[in-house]
Design a protein around this motif. Structure first.
Motif, PDB file in Angstrom:
ATOM      1  N   GLY A  13       0.816  -1.193   0.000  1.00  0.00           N
ATOM      2  CA  GLY A  13       0.000   0.000   0.000  1.00  0.00           C
ATOM      3  C   GLY A  13       0.860   1.258   0.000  1.00  0.00           C
ATOM      4  N   LEU A  14       0.311   2.350  -0.482  1.00  0.00           N
ATOM      5  CA  LEU A  14       1.049   3.607  -0.563  1.00  0.00           C
ATOM      6  C   LEU A  14       1.596   4.027   0.798  1.00  0.00           C
ATOM      7  CD1 LEU A  14      -1.223   5.680  -2.984  1.00  0.00           C
ATOM      8  CD2 LEU A  14       1.001   4.628  -3.486  1.00  0.00           C
ATOM      9  N   GLU A  15       0.830   3.722   1.864  1.00  0.00           N
ATOM     10  CA  GLU A  15       1.245   4.157   3.195  1.00  0.00           C
ATOM     11  C   GLU A  15       2.464   3.385   3.694  1.00  0.00           C
ATOM     12  OE1 GLU A  15      -1.765   0.832   3.716  1.00  0.00           O
ATOM     13  OE2 GLU A  15      -1.442   2.559   2.378  1.00  0.00           O
ATOM     14  N   ASP A  16       2.819   2.260   3.016  1.00  0.00           N
ATOM     15  CA  ASP A  16       3.939   1.439   3.471  1.00  0.00           C
ATOM     16  C   ASP A  16       5.194   1.607   2.612  1.00  0.00           C
ATOM     17  OD1 ASP A  16       2.597   0.167   5.650  1.00  0.00           O
ATOM     18  OD2 ASP A  16       1.505  -1.058   4.197  1.00  0.00           O
ATOM     19  N   LEU A  17       5.118   2.358   1.526  1.00  0.00           N
ATOM     20  CA  LEU A  17       6.248   2.448   0.598  1.00  0.00           C
ATOM     21  C   LEU A  17       7.464   3.134   1.219  1.00  0.00           C
ATOM     22  CD1 LEU A  17       4.486   3.303  -2.782  1.00  0.00           C
ATOM     23  CD2 LEU A  17       5.250   1.069  -1.930  1.00  0.00           C
ATOM     24  N   GLU A  18       7.270   3.910   2.232  1.00  0.00           N
ATOM     25  CA  GLU A  18       8.393   4.609   2.852  1.00  0.00           C
ATOM     26  C   GLU A  18       9.014   3.837   4.010  1.00  0.00           C
ATOM     27  OE1 GLU A  18       9.659   7.265   1.498  1.00  0.00           O
ATOM     28  OE2 GLU A  18       8.089   7.134  -0.037  1.00  0.00           O
ATOM     29  N   LEU A  19       8.500   2.651   4.308  1.00  0.00           N
ATOM     30  CA  LEU A  19       9.095   1.866   5.389  1.00  0.00           C
ATOM     31  C   LEU A  19      10.544   1.513   5.045  1.00  0.00           C
ATOM     32  CD1 LEU A  19       6.170  -0.602   6.247  1.00  0.00           C
ATOM     33  CD2 LEU A  19       7.007   1.289   7.671  1.00  0.00           C
ATOM     34  N   PRO A  20      11.459   1.560   6.019  1.00  0.00           N
ATOM     35  CA  PRO A  20      12.881   1.288   5.754  1.00  0.00           C
ATOM     36  C   PRO A  20      13.167  -0.218   5.669  1.00  0.00           C
ATOM     37  CG  PRO A  20      12.594   1.803   8.072  1.00  0.00           C
ATOM     38  CD  PRO A  20      11.241   1.980   7.432  1.00  0.00           C
ATOM     39  N   VAL A  21      12.534  -0.854   4.725  1.00  0.00           N
ATOM     40  CA  VAL A  21      12.647  -2.309   4.574  1.00  0.00           C
ATOM     41  C   VAL A  21      12.955  -2.625   3.106  1.00  0.00           C
ATOM     42  CG1 VAL A  21      11.448  -4.521   4.766  1.00  0.00           C
ATOM     43  CG2 VAL A  21      10.985  -2.709   6.430  1.00  0.00           C
ATOM     44  N   TRP A  22      13.945  -3.533   2.866  1.00  0.00           N
ATOM     45  CA  TRP A  22      14.203  -3.966   1.492  1.00  0.00           C
ATOM     46  C   TRP A  22      12.996  -4.749   0.992  1.00  0.00           C
ATOM     47  CZ3 TRP A  22      14.211  -8.154  -1.672  1.00  0.00           C
ATOM     48  CH2 TRP A  22      14.902  -8.029  -2.892  1.00  0.00           C
ATOM     49  N   ALA A  23      12.565  -4.454  -0.209  1.00  0.00           N
ATOM     50  CA  ALA A  23      11.442  -5.166  -0.821  1.00  0.00           C
ATOM     51  C   ALA A  23      11.794  -5.485  -2.267  1.00  0.00           C
ATOM     52  CB  ALA A  23      10.171  -4.325  -0.748  1.00  0.00           C
ATOM     53  N   GLY A  24      11.262  -6.579  -2.766  1.00  0.00           N
ATOM     54  CA  GLY A  24      11.545  -6.950  -4.147  1.00  0.00           C
ATOM     55  C   GLY A  24      11.242  -8.411  -4.400  1.00  0.00           C
ATOM     56  N   GLU A  25      11.851  -8.937  -5.458  1.00  0.00           N
ATOM     57  CA  GLU A  25      11.612 -10.313  -5.889  1.00  0.00           C
ATOM     58  C   GLU A  25      12.883 -11.137  -5.737  1.00  0.00           C
ATOM     59  OE1 GLU A  25       9.534 -10.373  -9.820  1.00  0.00           O
ATOM     60  OE2 GLU A  25       9.758  -8.207  -9.629  1.00  0.00           O
ATOM     61  N   LEU A  26      12.730 -12.381  -5.313  1.00  0.00           N
ATOM     62  CA  LEU A  26      13.834 -13.338  -5.243  1.00  0.00           C
ATOM     63  C   LEU A  26      13.518 -14.455  -6.234  1.00  0.00           C
ATOM     64  CD1 LEU A  26      16.471 -14.216  -3.882  1.00  0.00           C
ATOM     65  CD2 LEU A  26      15.103 -15.384  -2.147  1.00  0.00           C
ATOM     66  N   PRO A  27      14.008 -14.355  -7.470  1.00  0.00           N
ATOM     67  CA  PRO A  27      13.668 -15.351  -8.487  1.00  0.00           C
ATOM     68  C   PRO A  27      14.181 -16.743  -8.105  1.00  0.00           C
ATOM     69  CG  PRO A  27      14.586 -13.375  -9.499  1.00  0.00           C
ATOM     70  CD  PRO A  27      14.832 -13.267  -8.016  1.00  0.00           C
ATOM     71  N   LEU A  28      13.412 -17.744  -8.452  1.00  0.00           N
ATOM     72  CA  LEU A  28      13.783 -19.139  -8.230  1.00  0.00           C
ATOM     73  C   LEU A  28      13.643 -19.901  -9.540  1.00  0.00           C
ATOM     74  CD1 LEU A  28      11.828 -19.854  -4.904  1.00  0.00           C
ATOM     75  CD2 LEU A  28      14.228 -19.215  -5.128  1.00  0.00           C
ATOM     76  N   ARG A  29      14.489 -20.896  -9.733  1.00  0.00           N
ATOM     77  CA  ARG A  29      14.368 -21.745 -10.914  1.00  0.00           C
ATOM     78  C   ARG A  29      14.913 -23.124 -10.590  1.00  0.00           C
ATOM     79  NH1 ARG A  29      19.225 -21.415 -14.394  1.00  0.00           N
ATOM     80  NH2 ARG A  29      20.787 -20.132 -13.333  1.00  0.00           N
TER      81      ARG A  29
END
Length: 225
Positions: free
Chosen positions: A177-193
């Protein structure tokens, strides 16, 4: 049997009620997922005691082939025409979000509904079993001994039409959510194969064969992988 170009049936069972925007109903999308996977979960539908088992499968045009012991309770039920559901899931990555609730998984999945046909013709049984081996390890079926008459008699081979099916796909970054985008936490994708490791020869393999596995073993990879 349906033509390979026939459209997939859209039914109340294949309609996606949650996240319908992730749905895929075209045959090409469904077959790409089926071809990359090789383990499915097969269960009976509309029975008092549902059962689900994981098993390997093979695809040949508009059919999935399954196999198992003639003593299998589930396979006997399916061979008798009990409605079934087949699911295949590919996990493409972990979605790490800024909140616990919005963590997710990127995936591709297929669900197929229908009834199985017990394959009784010995030639089609042999082709179905070869299709399963070839689907899991392309190039392998021609290298090994095919089943003999006793082995065919001890094995149920089932054919399921890919007629009533749907695919569902989740891809991309977390949906915070927009209200959480400023949290100081790494976010993203961890691809698996899925990646094959070094082949390990059976100890009974002759020494002359141990050092040089076939190319399809040495360079093994899944379609699309």
């Amino acid at each position: 049997m349906t033509s390979h170009r026939d459209p997939i049936s859209s039914t109340s069972r294949t309609r996606l009620r949650r996240k319908p925007d992730r749905g895929r109903f075209d045959r090409a999308s469904i077959e790409r997922i089926l071809d990359e996977g090789f383990v499915c979960h097969v269960g009976v539908v509309d029975v008092q005691t549902p059962r689900v088992i994981p098993t390997c499968y093979g695809r040949a045009a508009d059919l999935l082939y399954l196999h198992g012991s003639t003593g299998s309770t589930l396979l006997r039920a399916l061979a008798a025409g009990t409605p079934l559901c087949v699911t295949v899931t590919l996990v493409d990555g972990l979605v790490l979000a800024r909140t616990q609730r919005t963590h997710s998984v990127n995936y591709r999945s297929v669900v197929i509904y229908g009834q199985a046909r017990l394959v009784s013709d010995p030639n089609e049984k042999a082709r179905g079993l070869a299709a399963i081996v070839e689907h899991v390890v392309p190039g392998r079926a021609a290298d090994v001994r095919p089943p003999n008459r006793r082995e065919l008699a001890e094995t149920h081979v089932l054919a399921i039409g890919i007629d009533e099916a749907s695919a569902k796909v989740r891809s991309g970054p977390p949906l915070d959510g927009l209200e959480d985008l400023e949290l100081p936490v790494w976010a993203g994708e961890l691809p698996l194969r899925t990646v094959a490791d070094e082949p390990v020869p059976d100890p009974s393999t002759p020494a002359v064969l141990r050092a040089g596995p076939p190319v399809y073993v040495r360079d093994y990879r899944r379609p699309g992988g």
